[in-house]
Every structure is written in C-alpha cells, then in structure tokens.
Design an enzyme around this catalytic site. Structure first.
Site, mmCIF file in Angstrom:
data_model
loop_
_atom_site.group_PDB
_atom_site.id
_atom_site.type_symbol
_atom_site.label_atom_id
_atom_site.label_comp_id
_atom_site.label_asym_id
_atom_site.label_seq_id
_atom_site.Cartn_x
_atom_site.Cartn_y
_atom_site.Cartn_z
ATOM 1 N N ARG A 35 -18.552 -82.204 -8.941
ATOM 2 C CA ARG A 35 -18.724 -83.377 -8.073
ATOM 3 C C ARG A 35 -20.190 -83.687 -7.810
ATOM 4 O O ARG A 35 -20.554 -84.851 -7.638
ATOM 5 C CB ARG A 35 -17.973 -83.161 -6.762
ATOM 6 C CG ARG A 35 -16.482 -83.275 -6.985
ATOM 7 C CD ARG A 35 -15.701 -82.984 -5.751
ATOM 8 N NE ARG A 35 -14.315 -83.384 -5.951
ATOM 9 C CZ ARG A 35 -13.314 -83.032 -5.162
ATOM 10 N NH1 ARG A 35 -13.542 -82.264 -4.117
ATOM 11 N NH2 ARG A 35 -12.097 -83.446 -5.415
ATOM 12 N N LYS A 197 7.848 -84.020 -9.940
ATOM 13 C CA LYS A 197 8.864 -84.782 -9.219
ATOM 14 C C LYS A 197 8.825 -86.279 -9.489
ATOM 15 O O LYS A 197 7.745 -86.883 -9.519
ATOM 16 C CB LYS A 197 8.673 -84.570 -7.721
ATOM 17 C CG LYS A 197 9.076 -83.197 -7.269
ATOM 18 C CD LYS A 197 8.895 -83.077 -5.786
ATOM 19 C CE LYS A 197 9.496 -81.789 -5.265
ATOM 20 N NZ LYS A 197 9.215 -81.626 -3.842
ATOM 21 N N GLY A 376 -5.862 -88.230 -5.165
ATOM 22 C CA GLY A 376 -5.112 -89.172 -4.329
ATOM 23 C C GLY A 376 -5.556 -90.612 -4.540
ATOM 24 O O GLY A 376 -4.735 -91.535 -4.597
HETATM 25 P P1 AMP Z 1 2.341 -83.239 -10.237
HETATM 26 O O1 AMP Z 1 1.443 -82.715 -9.156
HETATM 27 O O2 AMP Z 1 3.466 -84.078 -9.752
HETATM 28 O O3 AMP Z 1 1.566 -83.873 -11.372
HETATM 29 O O4 AMP Z 1 3.072 -81.965 -10.830
HETATM 30 C C1 AMP Z 1 2.377 -80.963 -11.494
HETATM 31 C C2 AMP Z 1 3.241 -79.761 -11.563
HETATM 32 O O5 AMP Z 1 4.407 -80.035 -12.280
HETATM 33 C C3 AMP Z 1 2.587 -78.597 -12.263
HETATM 34 O O6 AMP Z 1 2.335 -77.584 -11.336
HETATM 35 C C4 AMP Z 1 3.621 -78.149 -13.291
HETATM 36 O O7 AMP Z 1 3.806 -76.765 -13.317
HETATM 37 C C5 AMP Z 1 4.874 -78.825 -12.792
HETATM 38 N N1 AMP Z 1 5.863 -79.024 -13.869
HETATM 39 C C6 AMP Z 1 5.702 -79.682 -15.014
HETATM 40 N N2 AMP Z 1 6.815 -79.593 -15.768
HETATM 41 C C7 AMP Z 1 7.712 -78.854 -15.079
HETATM 42 C C8 AMP Z 1 9.040 -78.402 -15.329
HETATM 43 N N3 AMP Z 1 9.663 -78.714 -16.454
HETATM 44 N N4 AMP Z 1 9.661 -77.672 -14.372
HETATM 45 C C9 AMP Z 1 9.017 -77.352 -13.249
HETATM 46 N N5 AMP Z 1 7.764 -77.760 -12.937
HETATM 47 C C10 AMP Z 1 7.122 -78.499 -13.851
#
Ligand code: AMP
Length: 395
Positions: A35, A197, A376
């Site tokens: 940063r 999610k 964010g």
């Molecule tokens: P996000 O912060 O929504 O981008 O989510 C990132 C997280 O999603 C990471 O920590 C990954 O380990 C998790 N992730 C990705 N694919 C999977 C999966 N098939 N099952 C569980 N967690 C997942």
C-alpha cells in the site's frame, strides 16, 4: 475527473489521504508494504512539482489513543519506500499538527498520527474534517481501500476544498480500470465470479448482467446453481434459500443474452482438509460424504476457451479452496488462462478480496492488466454503487 495533472503543486501543501493501513508483526514492523508502494507515484509527482505532502491515514481499529496503532511504527518503512525523509507529528489535528504542517517546506513530507484515534473520523464529523482541512492547500484522495466509506478524511474533508481537490494516481487508475470493465470494455466482456457464497455476490451478479457477454460462476457459489437445477452436490457448500434466486439469475441471463458458464466437473474431497482423499466427479453427481472443493479438469478447459475468446476480463473470487494446496489447481489454471489472454491483448482486472490474495500467492500479479487495491471498495463499485470518496471529488 480532476487528477494530479490538473494542478501544479509548486509551493503548495497537498493534504493526501493515503491508505497506509499496512500489516505489522509483533515487533511493529511492516510485513507488506504494497500500500505504501502504491501511493509512491502520487507523492513523488507532488514533490517533483515543488510541493510538499501531508500524509494522513488510518491504521487498524484503535479504541482511542492506543500506541500499538500509532503510525510512528511505519515512518521508517515509508522513508525506505519513498527514499525521502519523513517527518512525523503525534496528532492529526490541532495545534501540533497545524504547526508541523505550517513549517513544512517544498520537497518535504509530513506523516500525521492515526486518524482513527478520533471517533469523529469514522463518524464523518464535519468539525473534525474542517480541522484536517486547515493543514493543506489542495486535497488529494489516493486511498481506494477506503473510498466506499463516508469518513471525515475520505469524503467530508473534500467539502472544504472547492475547486482544489483531485484524485491521486492510484485512485485514478482504479476508477479507470473499473470503467474499462463496466463501461468502455472492448467486447466480448467476461466476468468470473467465484468464492464461497452466492449471497455475498448477488448484487454484483445482478448489476453485471447488464455489462457482460459471458459470466463464469465458479467456486463454492456454483453449487447453489447446480443444486437449484436438480444436480446432486453431496456435502458441497450450498445456500438452499438462494436456489430460487439462482434460477432467476439464469433466466435473466437468457433474456439479456449473457452466456453463463458453470463448472461441469469438480474435485471432490471426503474431508475439508488438505490431505483429504480426492477424486474428480461430474458436478451434478457428487456422492454423499464428498464435497466439491475445486474446479475439475473439464471445467478448467471450458473456462480456458471462454477466457481466450474475451477481450475484457474481470476476475473476482477463487475457483476453489485455494488456501489448501491440494485444492488450488483450478484457481491456478484460471490465473494461467487470464495471463495468456492478457498477453494476447485482453484487458484483465482482478479485484475484491481473495482473488487478489490468490493472484499474489501464485505470482500472476504482473501477468494481468491491473490488480485492485481495495476489497470492499471494489465490490461496491462492481455492485454499481457510486463510492462516497469518489463522489466527493467529483462534486
Ligand atoms: P469470497 O470471499 O466470497 O471471494 O470467498 C473466498 C473463499 O471461498 C475462499 O476462502 C475459498 O476457500 C472459498 N471457496 C472457494 N471455493 C469453495 C468451495 N468449493 N467450497 C468451499 N469454499 C470455497
């Protein structure tokens, strides 16, 4: 859009909001100076113009004046990175700060104490912002990481610099990169959304369907779509309550002529751990007791073809549980595909949280067009929101 190019900073004091919220170890040493490095072009340009820089930032989430969160800990690192002496003042407003700012000569840099020692900062307090505004002649916002917050130093302070405010180089670059994807991107435009999610990405999906030609839905998110369409997903991560929404998104995409690509196979594991047993299975036929944790080889090949067709690529979210080495291959393969497309002339933007971590971890940082510095802030931009820190400069 006012940028540094619109100002000559000779004999001017620039009050610059930077994002020096850097990680420190137990010995209060900076462990990742990215940063600080990112803010360097803005600071150097102002110094070269014959101006001086007053740098303000937050560090962590202090409750009042906690020494552990003092910006004094980072002075040496800032000096190292900039190659210029950095003066430090133990407050960000009031007599001490004003005297230090007043004594600053052209070519000099002053770093203020942590803005978040005052709760007025995050409250967006007008009086506090006015006190900050007394320190400089021109306000420069170069902190994309906090541009989605209407805090005193990121947004409210701009009201006191009518006609004398602009974006720093970093923030201008972020805005330009997002614009290249969301507004002016050469077609075909592709968004790749992964991560855990659906619920955290819904607003992005809805906004992005109007901007893209192709959408890859990968990672844990994909299983909600697979199950909603009748697939058997074993123990894979899924948000059952979002299944109707998933079906609605598929319908919307059809109506908007957006091609959605969902993995066709997955690496399934019999435990959520790096040394679990694993096997490749059809994504619609995952056995009970097994969960999908990474994109399978057929999906990687499918995604590669889509990526190679596209001229503008946005990547947000990993394709698997990349933190575990055994389940990182799908994410690495996607990084390789995007790197290859970029080499062939596509514009690629990686942004938002974990995909940035993945890109850095696997060495793709220099092989994509731009890696965003704001988690964010990036997500809110992709949701189509106008960030308050950006709106305040444009006002
Ligand atoms: P996000 O912060 O929504 O981008 O989510 C990132 C997280 O999603 C990471 O920590 C990954 O380990 C998790 N992730 C990705 N694919 C999977 C999966 N098939 N099952 C569980 N967690 C997942």
């Amino acid at each position: 859009m006012k940028t540094l190019k619109d100002f000559n900073f000779e004999n001017k004091k620039a009050l610059i909001r930077v994002d020096f919220n850097v990680p420190l170890n137990d010995g209060f040493e900076v462990t990742d100076a990215t940063r600080i490095v990112s803010a360097k072009p803005t600071i150097i340009k102002i110094l070269e113009d014959g101006g001086s820089c007053i740098l303000m930032s937050h560090l962590g989430r202090p409750k009042g004046f906690e020494d552990a969160f003092s910006l004094k800990h980072i002075v040496n690192k800032v000096e190292d990175v900039l190659g210029v002496e950095v003066k430090f003042v133990e407050d960000c407003i009031g007599a001490k700060a004003e005297a230090a700012a007043a004594n600053l000569k052209p070519g000099q840099i002053l770093l203020l104490e942590n803005l978040r020692y005052y709760s007025e900062e995050t409250a967006g307090d007008k009086g506090f912002a006015e006190q900050l505004s007394k320190l400089g002649d021109v306000y420069v916002n170069d902190a994309f990481g906090t541009a989605h917050r209407a805090h005193a130093s990121t947004t409210i302070v701009a009201d006191f610099f009518d006609g004398k405010k602009c974006f720093g180089n970093l923030l201008a670059q972020e805005i330009e990169s997002i614009g290249k994807v969301m507004e002016t991107g050469e077609k075909p435009v592709l968004a790749i959304l992964g991560g855990a999610k659906v619920s955290s990405k819904i607003t992005i999906i809805e906004n992005i369907l109007d901007k893209v030609d192709h959408l890859i839905i990968g990672g844990g998110m994909a299983f909600t779509f697979v199950k909603a369409q009748g697939g058997k997903i074993g123990n894979s991560i899924c948000e059952d309550d979002k299944m109707p929404l998933a079906l609605e998104i598929l319908e919307q995409a059809k109506a908007k002529n957006v091609q959605i690509h969902i993995p066709v196979d997955t690496i399934a594991a019999d435990d959520f751990s790096n040394d679990a047993n694993k096997k490749t299975v059809d994504i619609t036929d995952i056995p009970d007791g097994w969960e999908g944790v990474d994109a399978g080889p057929k999906s990687r090949a499918l995604f590669h073809d889509v990526v190679m067709q596209c001229k503008t690529i946005l990547w947000n979210g990993p394709l698997g549980v990349f933190e575990m080495e055994s389940f990182a291959e799908g994410t690495i393969a996607l990084g390789n595909s995007i790197a290859e497309a970029t080499k062939n002339g596509a514009f690629s933007l990686v942004g938002g949280g974990d995909s940035v971590a993945a890109v850095k971890q696997f060495g793709f940082e220099k092989k994509v067009s731009y890696v965003s510095t704001g988690g964010g802030a990036m997500l809110e931009s992709l949701e189509g929101k106008t960030l308050p820190g950006i709106a305040a400069i444009l006002a």
